[in-house]
Each structure stands twice: as structure tokens, then as C-alpha cells.
Design an enzyme around this catalytic site. Sequence first.
Site, mmCIF file in Angstrom:
data_model
loop_
_atom_site.group_PDB
_atom_site.id
_atom_site.type_symbol
_atom_site.label_atom_id
_atom_site.label_comp_id
_atom_site.label_asym_id
_atom_site.label_seq_id
_atom_site.Cartn_x
_atom_site.Cartn_y
_atom_site.Cartn_z
ATOM 1 N N HIS A 1 0.843 -1.100 0.071
ATOM 2 C CA HIS A 1 0.124 -0.114 -0.002
ATOM 3 C C HIS A 1 0.807 1.224 0.129
ATOM 4 O O HIS A 1 2.123 1.122 0.144
ATOM 5 C CB HIS A 1 -0.908 -0.099 1.241
ATOM 6 C CG HIS A 1 -0.419 0.184 2.508
ATOM 7 N ND1 HIS A 1 0.508 -0.821 3.072
ATOM 8 C CD2 HIS A 1 -0.526 1.033 3.260
ATOM 9 C CE1 HIS A 1 0.913 -0.704 4.105
ATOM 10 N NE2 HIS A 1 0.387 0.711 4.617
ATOM 11 N N HIS B 1 1.366 3.923 1.835
ATOM 12 C CA HIS B 1 1.887 4.793 2.994
ATOM 13 C C HIS B 1 3.527 4.840 3.063
ATOM 14 O O HIS B 1 4.116 3.865 2.614
ATOM 15 C CB HIS B 1 1.537 4.063 4.274
ATOM 16 C CG HIS B 1 -0.123 4.324 4.461
ATOM 17 N ND1 HIS B 1 -0.873 3.645 5.670
ATOM 18 C CD2 HIS B 1 -0.916 5.273 3.962
ATOM 19 C CE1 HIS B 1 -1.823 3.866 5.416
ATOM 20 N NE2 HIS B 1 -1.859 5.055 4.886
ATOM 21 N N ASP C 1 6.016 4.897 4.833
ATOM 22 C CA ASP C 1 7.135 3.930 5.668
ATOM 23 C C ASP C 1 6.982 2.616 4.593
ATOM 24 O O ASP C 1 7.875 1.703 5.116
ATOM 25 C CB ASP C 1 6.534 3.666 6.983
ATOM 26 C CG ASP C 1 5.076 3.240 7.110
ATOM 27 O OD1 ASP C 1 4.219 3.619 6.596
ATOM 28 O OD2 ASP C 1 4.989 2.432 8.041
ATOM 29 N N HIS C 2 6.048 2.482 3.607
ATOM 30 C CA HIS C 2 6.326 1.213 2.970
ATOM 31 C C HIS C 2 6.845 1.254 1.515
ATOM 32 O O HIS C 2 7.227 0.526 0.786
ATOM 33 C CB HIS C 2 4.844 0.537 2.951
ATOM 34 C CG HIS C 2 4.175 0.095 4.282
ATOM 35 N ND1 HIS C 2 4.351 -1.085 4.654
ATOM 36 C CD2 HIS C 2 3.942 0.756 5.266
ATOM 37 C CE1 HIS C 2 3.882 -1.375 5.949
ATOM 38 N NE2 HIS C 2 3.596 0.127 6.144
ATOM 39 N N HIS D 1 -7.312 -1.308 5.661
ATOM 40 C CA HIS D 1 -6.294 -0.219 5.974
ATOM 41 C C HIS D 1 -6.386 0.912 5.052
ATOM 42 O O HIS D 1 -6.252 1.964 5.627
ATOM 43 C CB HIS D 1 -5.007 -0.836 6.301
ATOM 44 C CG HIS D 1 -3.858 -0.207 6.669
ATOM 45 N ND1 HIS D 1 -3.822 0.657 7.818
ATOM 46 C CD2 HIS D 1 -2.807 0.149 6.011
ATOM 47 C CE1 HIS D 1 -2.869 1.226 7.925
ATOM 48 N NE2 HIS D 1 -2.190 1.150 6.912
ATOM 49 N N ASP E 1 0.112 -3.891 6.140
ATOM 50 C CA ASP E 1 -0.470 -3.472 7.296
ATOM 51 C C ASP E 1 -1.902 -3.746 7.203
ATOM 52 O O ASP E 1 -2.763 -3.316 7.959
ATOM 53 C CB ASP E 1 -0.619 -1.794 7.404
ATOM 54 C CG ASP E 1 0.708 -1.367 7.605
ATOM 55 O OD1 ASP E 1 1.790 -2.156 7.694
ATOM 56 O OD2 ASP E 1 0.856 -0.095 7.623
ATOM 57 N N HIS F 1 4.765 -4.492 10.054
ATOM 58 C CA HIS F 1 5.291 -3.965 11.537
ATOM 59 C C HIS F 1 5.580 -4.874 12.556
ATOM 60 O O HIS F 1 4.848 -6.046 12.546
ATOM 61 C CB HIS F 1 4.294 -2.993 11.937
ATOM 62 C CG HIS F 1 4.177 -1.824 11.027
ATOM 63 N ND1 HIS F 1 4.832 -0.477 11.275
ATOM 64 C CD2 HIS F 1 3.408 -1.380 9.975
ATOM 65 C CE1 HIS F 1 4.637 0.200 10.317
ATOM 66 N NE2 HIS F 1 3.675 -0.279 9.751
HETATM 67 ZN ZN LIG Z 1 0.330 1.772 6.434
#
Ligand SMILES: [Zn+2]
Length: 256
Positions: A54, A56, A58-59, A110, A134, A172
Site C-alpha cells: 500500500h 503509506h 513507511d512502505h 487499512h 498493514d 510492522h
Molecule cells: Zn499503512
Amino acid sequence: MESIITIPALGDNFIYLYRYNQSDSLAVDPGDSSLVLRILQEQGLSLKMILVTHHHWDHVAGAADLKQRTGCKIIGADGQRIPGIDSVVKDGQILPVEDRKVRVISTPGHTRTSVCFYVEPSAGNENGILWTGDTLFVGGCGRVLECNAQTMWSSLQRLASLPDDTLVYCGHDYTLENYEFASGIEPGNQIVKGRLEEVRKLQEQGKPTVTSSILQERTTNCFLRAGTPEMMAAIGMQDAKAVEVFSELRRRKDIF
Ligand SMILES: [Zn+2]
């Protein structure tokens, strides 16, 4: 020959590097390019593609840099929000990787466009491999941000229906917190208590808390257990639907 290297990054993220033959690899959710580049160099691997669960940051934060340095392709399901994306995939699409098939599983909840990547079992590789981003965590699930609880619940059900021995690699390391939450919800659940102790030990030894299996998640992940009579009783919702129990658990976890 194949192996999965777990790379802890950005505090509590996991990046994965999947080596699928002598010299080639793919990365999943590279939030940091330097960590991946270092391992590629150490192991003498080339990077052929990046799978993004996805959009976001941090990915995806390391994806464009990795693409520039290695010429790899970026693959994901959100053509608008994943920077540098080369190929936009859909539910059910099969990506051939060496002699294995990576199936795209659409799992909105998410985010609207979240997907998981499932490496199907093959001759000589009995375990499927699942990268869940996530959506599903070890002992937990992601926050429901762009969809409703029903959508997230349906996505989790799809993952829970994969074969028992599927290896789960999530985005995570929230495992300890997840089992602390689950133990609070069901103080009498000895299996969950056992998991909590196991995870505490892993953390004390500085070891990552992945991988898990679909069977382990179905039995100890409180969110996947939302439809069981035990969970309904534990939160006092005996006559509710599974999705309502899921929604209540998610609400409690959000403020945990
Ligand atoms: Zn996420």
C-alpha cells in the site's frame, strides 16, 4: 536456494528481501533504500522488482531510489499514490517469479487499495508465503482507515482462509503490544498467554517476531477470532455478528 531476509527498519517496520534464485531477489515494502542496498551488496544479489502492499510512506519511501539504482520494477495496486510505480496489479493477478507464482490478493480496509502478495506453494516448496503489509499483523490487524469495518473484516477472512501452513510476513513489529491487548481481552486464554510469553522472550533476545503461520493467526489473533463464541463472550457481545465483534475489538485496540 530461496530465502527470505527480514530487515527491521524505521523503528518498527519490516522490509523483506526474497531471494528466489542464486542471484536475483525482490523486495517487499522498502521504506528505506540504504538498508536494502547494503544487503544486496553483501549477498551479491540483484534486485528485479519491488512489491508494494500500500502507498503509506513507511512502505514506499525507499522504492524510487532502489529503482533508480538497480533498474528494478515497482509493482503495486495504487497507480495514483505509489511513487514511481511501473505496473498496477489487480486482485487475482499472477506474477511469475522464477518457478513460483505470486498471487495478488486485494485486501481493502487499512487503505482502499491495500493488497497482500501470496507466493503459492510449488513442487519442493510446500509452504505458501504471504506478505500482508498493514492488513494482518502477527497477533493483530491494521487500523481501518479508508474503508469500513465490514470491508476490513472481509479482507481478513480471505487471508484466514489460506492454507494453515502459509508463512505470514507482516509490515510492522507490533506483536508484543498485540498479544498484551489480546491477553487483556481474554485473560483466561492460555494459548494467547503462551504466545505473549514467547514473544516477550524473542524481544528480550532482540529477535524479530515474524514469521507466523495462518494457523497460528487463526487460533491466537483476537481479530481473526471475532466470530468465535469465546471471543463474543469475552467482550459481552454473545448475540452480535462477527463483524460487530471485530469492529468493537478494533475500537478498543485503537485506544489501547
Ligand atoms: Zn499503512
